[in-house]
Write an enzyme that holds these catalytic residues in place. Sequence first.
Site, PDB file in Angstrom:
ATOM      1  N   THR A   1       0.935  -1.280  -0.161  1.00 56.56           N
ATOM      2  CA  THR A   1       0.111   0.050  -0.144  1.00 56.56           C
ATOM      3  C   THR A   1       0.838   1.087   0.097  1.00 56.56           C
ATOM      4  O   THR A   1       1.961   1.138   0.550  1.00 56.56           O
ATOM      5  CB  THR A   1      -1.084   0.055   1.255  1.00 56.56           C
ATOM      6  OG1 THR A   1      -1.496   1.389   1.389  1.00 56.56           O
ATOM      7  CG2 THR A   1      -0.394  -0.346   2.344  1.00 56.56           C
TER       8      THR A   1
ATOM      9  N   TYR B   1      -2.114   0.284   9.755  1.00 56.59           N
ATOM     10  CA  TYR B   1      -2.168  -0.913   8.383  1.00 56.59           C
ATOM     11  C   TYR B   1      -0.897  -0.722   7.694  1.00 56.59           C
ATOM     12  O   TYR B   1      -0.540  -1.661   7.327  1.00 56.59           O
ATOM     13  CB  TYR B   1      -3.466  -0.219   7.762  1.00 56.59           C
ATOM     14  CG  TYR B   1      -3.596  -0.360   6.329  1.00 56.59           C
ATOM     15  CD1 TYR B   1      -3.642  -1.719   6.099  1.00 56.59           C
ATOM     16  CD2 TYR B   1      -3.295   0.582   5.389  1.00 56.59           C
ATOM     17  CE1 TYR B   1      -4.027  -2.087   4.603  1.00 56.59           C
ATOM     18  CE2 TYR B   1      -3.683   0.046   4.079  1.00 56.59           C
ATOM     19  CZ  TYR B   1      -3.802  -1.214   3.713  1.00 56.59           C
ATOM     20  OH  TYR B   1      -3.899  -1.784   2.386  1.00 56.59           O
TER      21      TYR B   1
END
Length: 333
Positions: free
Chosen positions: A117, A141
Amino acid sequence: MAILVLGGAGYIGSHTVYELIRAGREVVVADNLLTGFRAAVHPKARFYQVDIRSREEMGALFDREHIDGVIHFAASSQVGESMTNPLKYYDNNLWGTTALLESMIAHDVKRIVFSSTAATYGEPERVPILESDRTEPTNCYGETKLAMEKEMRWTERAHGLRFVALRYFNACGAIPSGEIGEAHNPETHLIPLILQVPNGQREKISVFGDDYPTKDGTCIRDYIHVTDLAQAHILALDYLMQGGKSDVFNLGNGVGFTVREVIDVARKVTGHPIPAEICPRRAGDPAQLVASSEKAKQVLGWKPQYADLETIVASAWNWHRTHPHGFGDGRVK
Ligand code: UDP
């Protein structure tokens, strides 16, 4: 020989399965269905309801199927939740990947493409962001995804497993044929939340912060169509199959849009006024994330087909308009 898609009932996973099957590949899908939907899985894929954290279930799957390569999407992916429940992210993302890698090594499966990501970068030192730029995540995350990348590197050294990490920017849109699309429960992503307004499911869209150092004060993101992301996974797997070395690639369009600009595009596409309300910032959000994807274009031969934001939002609207309750469970929140 089949491709195993972990998390193939989720948003990006299900779109990748559709593209793999369209390309004539044999596909096995594994998903624990905690956030994915059985109805999102292409009917031609062989489906297993298993959790990557279960060595027993994964071992049985690898024993039964002849798996050539793995595409791994099975992870928790909400920035906000990762700040309030970080241990869930360590468990599902990092521990889940550890258990998966153990199963792969035990069954001599040594090629994996996986979702990383843009959140691995944190607040970028410059835009567009290059893969070699500093990685300092501002949310848990991103931290677990960066840890997954590092885990792959050490595993490669010890066991010869090769990997491609794809650092997505903001995945959005839906397959142009309209068969599947984005459905999260609860929904937290900007474009589907905006489209809940013209769909009569929400009165207004909340804008998380208008005091960022950007042109209109709202966060800038690089929105990339899910089918373009799906194609990149297939190219990355082929690259590994042809002997390509382990590597990390950004996937974005290289153009940033503010939250306000995205809302404006949605107003144009839907013809609805879509009221917006300024709210406090959301924890963990960097001001600006825009990708340089030159490396993916050069090394993998990736060419995004749906780069225009209006086209992307129109494909999302086509899905949400015709599937206001996602995959039909009526649980859209
Ligand atoms: N955002 C917003 N309102 C919402 C949801 C998201 O203003 O209801 C903003 C969010 O702060 C971020 C951008 O929209 O700047 C994209 O958020 P999303 O959750 O879609 O993706 P992320 O950037 O977290 O991967």
